[in-house]
Design a protein around this motif. Structure first.
Motif, PDB file in Angstrom:
ATOM      1  N   ILE A  40       0.830  -1.203   0.000  1.00 34.81           N
ATOM      2  CA  ILE A  40       0.000   0.000   0.000  1.00 34.81           C
ATOM      3  C   ILE A  40       0.865   1.253   0.000  1.00 34.81           C
ATOM      4  O   ILE A  40       0.619   2.214  -0.737  1.00 34.81           O
ATOM      5  CB  ILE A  40      -0.963  -0.012   1.207  1.00 34.81           C
ATOM      6  CG1 ILE A  40      -2.051  -1.079   0.997  1.00 34.81           C
ATOM      7  CG2 ILE A  40      -1.599   1.365   1.416  1.00 34.81           C
ATOM      8  CD1 ILE A  40      -2.926  -1.314   2.205  1.00 34.81           C
ATOM      9  N   ALA A  41       1.930   1.246   0.829  1.00 33.40           N
ATOM     10  CA  ALA A  41       2.833   2.403   0.892  1.00 33.40           C
ATOM     11  C   ALA A  41       3.548   2.610  -0.430  1.00 33.40           C
ATOM     12  O   ALA A  41       3.664   3.734  -0.931  1.00 33.40           O
ATOM     13  CB  ALA A  41       3.853   2.198   2.016  1.00 33.40           C
ATOM     14  N   GLN A  42       4.007   1.508  -1.036  1.00 35.55           N
ATOM     15  CA  GLN A  42       4.714   1.619  -2.305  1.00 35.55           C
ATOM     16  C   GLN A  42       3.806   2.162  -3.408  1.00 35.55           C
ATOM     17  O   GLN A  42       4.192   3.045  -4.175  1.00 35.55           O
ATOM     18  CB  GLN A  42       5.276   0.259  -2.725  1.00 35.55           C
ATOM     19  CG  GLN A  42       6.143   0.350  -3.976  1.00 35.55           C
ATOM     20  CD  GLN A  42       6.339  -0.998  -4.640  1.00 35.55           C
ATOM     21  OE1 GLN A  42       5.384  -1.722  -4.880  1.00 35.55           O
ATOM     22  NE2 GLN A  42       7.577  -1.326  -4.955  1.00 35.55           N
ATOM     23  N   MET A  43       2.574   1.637  -3.474  1.00 37.72           N
ATOM     24  CA  MET A  43       1.649   2.071  -4.521  1.00 37.72           C
ATOM     25  C   MET A  43       1.227   3.518  -4.330  1.00 37.72           C
ATOM     26  O   MET A  43       1.066   4.262  -5.304  1.00 37.72           O
ATOM     27  CB  MET A  43       0.442   1.145  -4.563  1.00 37.72           C
ATOM     28  CG  MET A  43       0.750  -0.239  -5.106  1.00 37.72           C
ATOM     29  SD  MET A  43      -0.715  -1.283  -5.265  1.00 37.72           S
ATOM     30  CE  MET A  43      -1.632  -0.386  -6.529  1.00 37.72           C
ATOM     31  N   ALA A  44       1.042   3.943  -3.077  1.00 37.25           N
ATOM     32  CA  ALA A  44       0.640   5.320  -2.802  1.00 37.25           C
ATOM     33  C   ALA A  44       1.688   6.303  -3.314  1.00 37.25           C
ATOM     34  O   ALA A  44       1.366   7.320  -3.942  1.00 37.25           O
ATOM     35  CB  ALA A  44       0.402   5.519  -1.311  1.00 37.25           C
ATOM     36  N   VAL A  45       2.958   5.994  -3.075  1.00 32.26           N
ATOM     37  CA  VAL A  45       4.038   6.867  -3.536  1.00 32.26           C
ATOM     38  C   VAL A  45       4.189   6.761  -5.056  1.00 32.26           C
ATOM     39  O   VAL A  45       4.449   7.756  -5.737  1.00 32.26           O
ATOM     40  CB  VAL A  45       5.360   6.510  -2.827  1.00 32.26           C
ATOM     41  CG1 VAL A  45       6.517   7.324  -3.399  1.00 32.26           C
ATOM     42  CG2 VAL A  45       5.235   6.762  -1.327  1.00 32.26           C
ATOM     43  N   SER A  46       4.002   5.567  -5.606  1.00 33.20           N
ATOM     44  CA  SER A  46       4.115   5.382  -7.055  1.00 33.20           C
ATOM     45  C   SER A  46       3.054   6.174  -7.806  1.00 33.20           C
ATOM     46  O   SER A  46       3.293   6.657  -8.921  1.00 33.20           O
ATOM     47  CB  SER A  46       3.983   3.896  -7.412  1.00 33.20           C
ATOM     48  OG  SER A  46       4.995   3.132  -6.819  1.00 33.20           O
ATOM     49  N   THR A 180      13.836  11.643  -6.785  1.00 34.88           N
ATOM     50  CA  THR A 180      14.899  10.769  -6.266  1.00 34.88           C
ATOM     51  C   THR A 180      14.467  10.098  -4.981  1.00 34.88           C
ATOM     52  O   THR A 180      14.659   8.889  -4.793  1.00 34.88           O
ATOM     53  CB  THR A 180      16.187  11.582  -6.018  1.00 34.88           C
ATOM     54  OG1 THR A 180      16.610  12.185  -7.239  1.00 34.88           O
ATOM     55  CG2 THR A 180      17.296  10.679  -5.487  1.00 34.88           C
ATOM     56  N   HIS A 181      13.872  10.872  -4.078  1.00 31.75           N
ATOM     57  CA  HIS A 181      13.418  10.320  -2.801  1.00 31.75           C
ATOM     58  C   HIS A 181      12.303   9.296  -3.012  1.00 31.75           C
ATOM     59  O   HIS A 181      12.267   8.248  -2.351  1.00 31.75           O
ATOM     60  CB  HIS A 181      12.948  11.445  -1.877  1.00 31.75           C
ATOM     61  CG  HIS A 181      14.036  12.405  -1.511  1.00 31.75           C
ATOM     62  ND1 HIS A 181      13.791  13.698  -1.096  1.00 31.75           N
ATOM     63  CD2 HIS A 181      15.390  12.259  -1.512  1.00 31.75           C
ATOM     64  CE1 HIS A 181      14.935  14.303  -0.849  1.00 31.75           C
ATOM     65  NE2 HIS A 181      15.917  13.460  -1.088  1.00 31.75           N
ATOM     66  N   LYS A 182      11.386   9.591  -3.935  1.00 29.30           N
ATOM     67  CA  LYS A 182      10.307   8.642  -4.231  1.00 29.30           C
ATOM     68  C   LYS A 182      10.868   7.351  -4.804  1.00 29.30           C
ATOM     69  O   LYS A 182      10.428   6.255  -4.446  1.00 29.30           O
ATOM     70  CB  LYS A 182       9.302   9.275  -5.214  1.00 29.30           C
ATOM     71  CG  LYS A 182       8.437  10.348  -4.588  1.00 29.30           C
ATOM     72  CD  LYS A 182       7.257  10.711  -5.473  1.00 29.30           C
ATOM     73  CE  LYS A 182       7.700  11.384  -6.744  1.00 29.30           C
ATOM     74  NZ  LYS A 182       6.527  11.831  -7.550  1.00 29.30           N
ATOM     75  N   SER A 183      11.824   7.479  -5.697  1.00 32.54           N
ATOM     76  CA  SER A 183      12.419   6.301  -6.330  1.00 32.54           C
ATOM     77  C   SER A 183      13.102   5.407  -5.293  1.00 32.54           C
ATOM     78  O   SER A 183      12.945   4.180  -5.311  1.00 32.54           O
ATOM     79  CB  SER A 183      13.424   6.738  -7.399  1.00 32.54           C
ATOM     80  OG  SER A 183      14.023   5.619  -8.004  1.00 32.54           O
ATOM     81  N   ILE A 184      13.846   6.017  -4.375  1.00 34.45           N
ATOM     82  CA  ILE A 184      14.538   5.239  -3.345  1.00 34.45           C
ATOM     83  C   ILE A 184      13.539   4.553  -2.427  1.00 34.45           C
ATOM     84  O   ILE A 184      13.704   3.381  -2.063  1.00 34.45           O
ATOM     85  CB  ILE A 184      15.492   6.146  -2.537  1.00 34.45           C
ATOM     86  CG1 ILE A 184      16.626   6.650  -3.434  1.00 34.45           C
ATOM     87  CG2 ILE A 184      16.060   5.401  -1.324  1.00 34.45           C
ATOM     88  CD1 ILE A 184      17.510   7.693  -2.787  1.00 34.45           C
ATOM     89  N   PHE A 185      12.474   5.255  -2.052  1.00 37.18           N
ATOM     90  CA  PHE A 185      11.455   4.664  -1.183  1.00 37.18           C
ATOM     91  C   PHE A 185      10.765   3.490  -1.869  1.00 37.18           C
ATOM     92  O   PHE A 185      10.585   2.417  -1.271  1.00 37.18           O
ATOM     93  CB  PHE A 185      10.413   5.725  -0.802  1.00 37.18           C
ATOM     94  CG  PHE A 185       9.292   5.190   0.052  1.00 37.18           C
ATOM     95  CD1 PHE A 185       9.449   5.064   1.419  1.00 37.18           C
ATOM     96  CD2 PHE A 185       8.078   4.802  -0.517  1.00 37.18           C
ATOM     97  CE1 PHE A 185       8.429   4.557   2.218  1.00 37.18           C
ATOM     98  CE2 PHE A 185       7.058   4.296   0.268  1.00 37.18           C
ATOM     99  CZ  PHE A 185       7.229   4.177   1.641  1.00 37.18           C
ATOM    100  N   ILE A 186      10.378   3.671  -3.130  1.00 40.94           N
ATOM    101  CA  ILE A 186       9.715   2.609  -3.889  1.00 40.94           C
ATOM    102  C   ILE A 186      10.631   1.387  -4.005  1.00 40.94           C
ATOM    103  O   ILE A 186      10.192   0.249  -3.850  1.00 40.94           O
ATOM    104  CB  ILE A 186       9.313   3.126  -5.287  1.00 40.94           C
ATOM    105  CG1 ILE A 186       8.179   4.149  -5.158  1.00 40.94           C
ATOM    106  CG2 ILE A 186       8.885   1.983  -6.200  1.00 40.94           C
ATOM    107  CD1 ILE A 186       7.911   4.930  -6.430  1.00 40.94           C
ATOM    108  N   ASN A 187      11.910   1.633  -4.265  1.00 41.83           N
ATOM    109  CA  ASN A 187      12.866   0.536  -4.379  1.00 41.83           C
ATOM    110  C   ASN A 187      13.049  -0.205  -3.055  1.00 41.83           C
ATOM    111  O   ASN A 187      13.184  -1.437  -3.031  1.00 41.83           O
ATOM    112  CB  ASN A 187      14.219   1.062  -4.868  1.00 41.83           C
ATOM    113  CG  ASN A 187      14.175   1.525  -6.307  1.00 41.83           C
ATOM    114  OD1 ASN A 187      13.241   1.210  -7.035  1.00 41.83           O
ATOM    115  ND2 ASN A 187      15.176   2.273  -6.721  1.00 41.83           N
ATOM    116  N   PHE A 188      13.054   0.544  -1.953  1.00 41.07           N
ATOM    117  CA  PHE A 188      13.189  -0.095  -0.637  1.00 41.07           C
ATOM    118  C   PHE A 188      11.966  -0.967  -0.336  1.00 41.07           C
ATOM    119  O   PHE A 188      12.087  -2.063   0.217  1.00 41.07           O
ATOM    120  CB  PHE A 188      13.345   0.972   0.446  1.00 41.07           C
ATOM    121  CG  PHE A 188      13.463   0.401   1.842  1.00 41.07           C
ATOM    122  CD1 PHE A 188      14.533  -0.408   2.185  1.00 41.07           C
ATOM    123  CD2 PHE A 188      12.493   0.667   2.798  1.00 41.07           C
ATOM    124  CE1 PHE A 188      14.636  -0.951   3.470  1.00 41.07           C
ATOM    125  CE2 PHE A 188      12.585   0.138   4.074  1.00 41.07           C
ATOM    126  CZ  PHE A 188      13.663  -0.675   4.411  1.00 41.07           C
TER     127      PHE A 188
END
Length: 311
Positions: A40-46, A180-188
Motif C-alpha cells: 500500500i505504501a509503495q503504490m501510494a508513492v508510485s 529521487t526520494h520517491k524512487s529510493i522509497f519505492i525501491n526499498f
C-alpha cells in the motif's frame, strides 16, 4: 552522484532482497500483514505524479482498449498457459491463478517513459485497468479456483490495494517529494516485498530448487519471449512505436507485489507455497526491465522525425 544512481536502481534493491531472503529468511507470523502495508505504501508513492484530464480518455479510447487487452488478455492468458504446466500441484497452480488475475504493475509507467512510449496514454490506460480489476480479479479467481478463493475476500483486498493507495497518493502529493526520494522509497519497498515473499519460503527453495528453476523458465517464457514476439509482430504490422512501448510492458509486467500480498493473505496457512510463482515473477520482471530498457532502442529505434510524445 554515483551513490544516488545506485540507490535509484531497482535491480540493486531486488538483488539485495534476494540475498537477504536466502541468507536470513523472514520467519514471522505477521508476514502477510506486513506485506500489505508495504505494498500500500509503495503504490501510494508510485501513484504520486500521475496526472490526466477527463477529455484525454476520448482521445485515447482505442489505445486504452488495446492496453486492457494486453493486460487482461495477452498477459493473463499467457500466465495461465505457462501455469497450466504446474496444475497438478494445487499450491503452485493457485499462485499462477492469483498472478494472472491481478492488473499490470504501476511500474509500466516508468517502463513506457524509459522505452520512449506514450506515457500519457499509459497513465490513462492504467487508471482504466485498475478500475476494471475490481471486477476482473475476483471474477478470474472465482472462475478458476472456485471456493478456494472467496470472491468477497479477493474483492476486499483488491479494493484495499487500489482505493487506499489512490487516496493516500493525494496526501503524498502534498509532501512534494523529490523524484529521487520517491524512487529510493519505492525501491526499498520492493526489497521488502522480495525479502518477505521469498524469505518466508526459503526452506522450500533449498529443498526443491528444481521446481524453482522450472518457475524461472516459465517466467522467461511469460515475460521475455512474449515481449520479444510482440516487438516483432507490432513492428512488422506498422503499430505506432510510442503505442507499442506501452502495450508491451502491459503484456509482460504484472503487479506481482499485489499478487504476493493477496496470495499470502488468503493462503498463507493452507497453501504456503502458492506465493512462489508470484515472487519469482517479481524478480524476473525486474530482470526483464533491465534487459528490455537496454535492447529495445536497438531492436526498434525511435523515428528521428516522430512527433514528441505527450507527457
Amino acid at each position: 552522484m554515483a551513490l544516488i544512481n545506485v540507490l535509484c536502481d531497482v535491480k540493486v534493491w531486488i538483488l539485495l532482497g534476494i540475498i537477504l531472503a536466502l541468507t536470513i529468511g523472514f520467519d514471522s507470523p505477521d508476514a502477510s500483514t506486513i506485506l500489505m502495508f508495504v505494498l500500500i505504501a509503495q503504490m501510494a508513492v508510485s501513484l504520486d505524479g500521475l496526472h490526466f484530464k477527463k477529455d484525454d480518455f476520448k482521445h485515447y479510447d482505442k489505445q486504452i482498449l488495446l492496453c486492457l487487452l494486453s493486460c487482461f488478455g495477452i498477459n493473463t492468458l499467457i500466465t495461465l498457459a505457462v501455469g497450466a504446466f504446474f496444475i497438478e500441484d494445487s499450491h503452485l497452480w493457485t499462485g499462477w491463478v492469483m498472478l494472472s488475475s491481478v492488473p499490470c504493475g504501476i511500474s509500466v509507467v516508468v517502463a513506457s517513459l524509459v522505452m520512449k512510449g506514450d506515457t500519457k496514454m499509459c497513465v490513462l490506460a492504467l487508471t482504466v485497468i485498475y478500475l476494471c480489476a475490481m471486477v476482473l480479479t475476483p471474477g478470474i479467481t472465482t472462475l478458476l479456483l472456485g471456493n478456494a478463493a472467496n470472491p468477497l475476500e479477493v474483492l476486499k483486498y483488491i479494493v484495499m490495494f487500489i482505493a487506499i493507495p489512490f487516496g493516500l497518493s493525494f496526501i503524498v502529493k502534498r509532501l512534494k517529494l523529490k523524484n529521487t526520494h520517491k524512487s529510493i522509497f519505492i525501491n526499498f519497498m520492493m526489497l521488502l516485498m522480495v525479502l518477505i515473499g521469498l524469505g518466508s519460503r526459503r526452506d522450500f527453495i533449498f529443498e526443491d530448487f528444481g521446481t524453482v528453476l522450472w518457475l524461472i523458465l516459465a517466467c522467461i517464457v511469460r515475460i521475455f519471449l512474449v515481449s520479444f514476439v510482440m516487438v516483432y509482430v507490432m513492428k512488422r504490422h506498422g503499430v505506432r512505436r510510442e503505442d507499442a512501448m506501452v502495450y508491451i510492458p502491459m503484456a509482460a509486467w504484472k503487479n506481482s507485489g499485489m499478487s504476493i500480498s493477496m496470495t499470502m493473505a488468503l493462503f498463507a496457512t493452507t497453501m504456503p507455497d502458492a506465493v512462489l510463482p508470484c515472487v519469482v515473477s517479481l524478480v524476473m520482471e525486474a530482470a526483464w526491465f533491465a534487459v528490455m530498457s537496454k535492447l529495445v532502442e536497438g531492436i526498434w529505434p525511435p523515428e528521428k522525425n516522430a512527433d514528441p510524445v505527450p507527457q
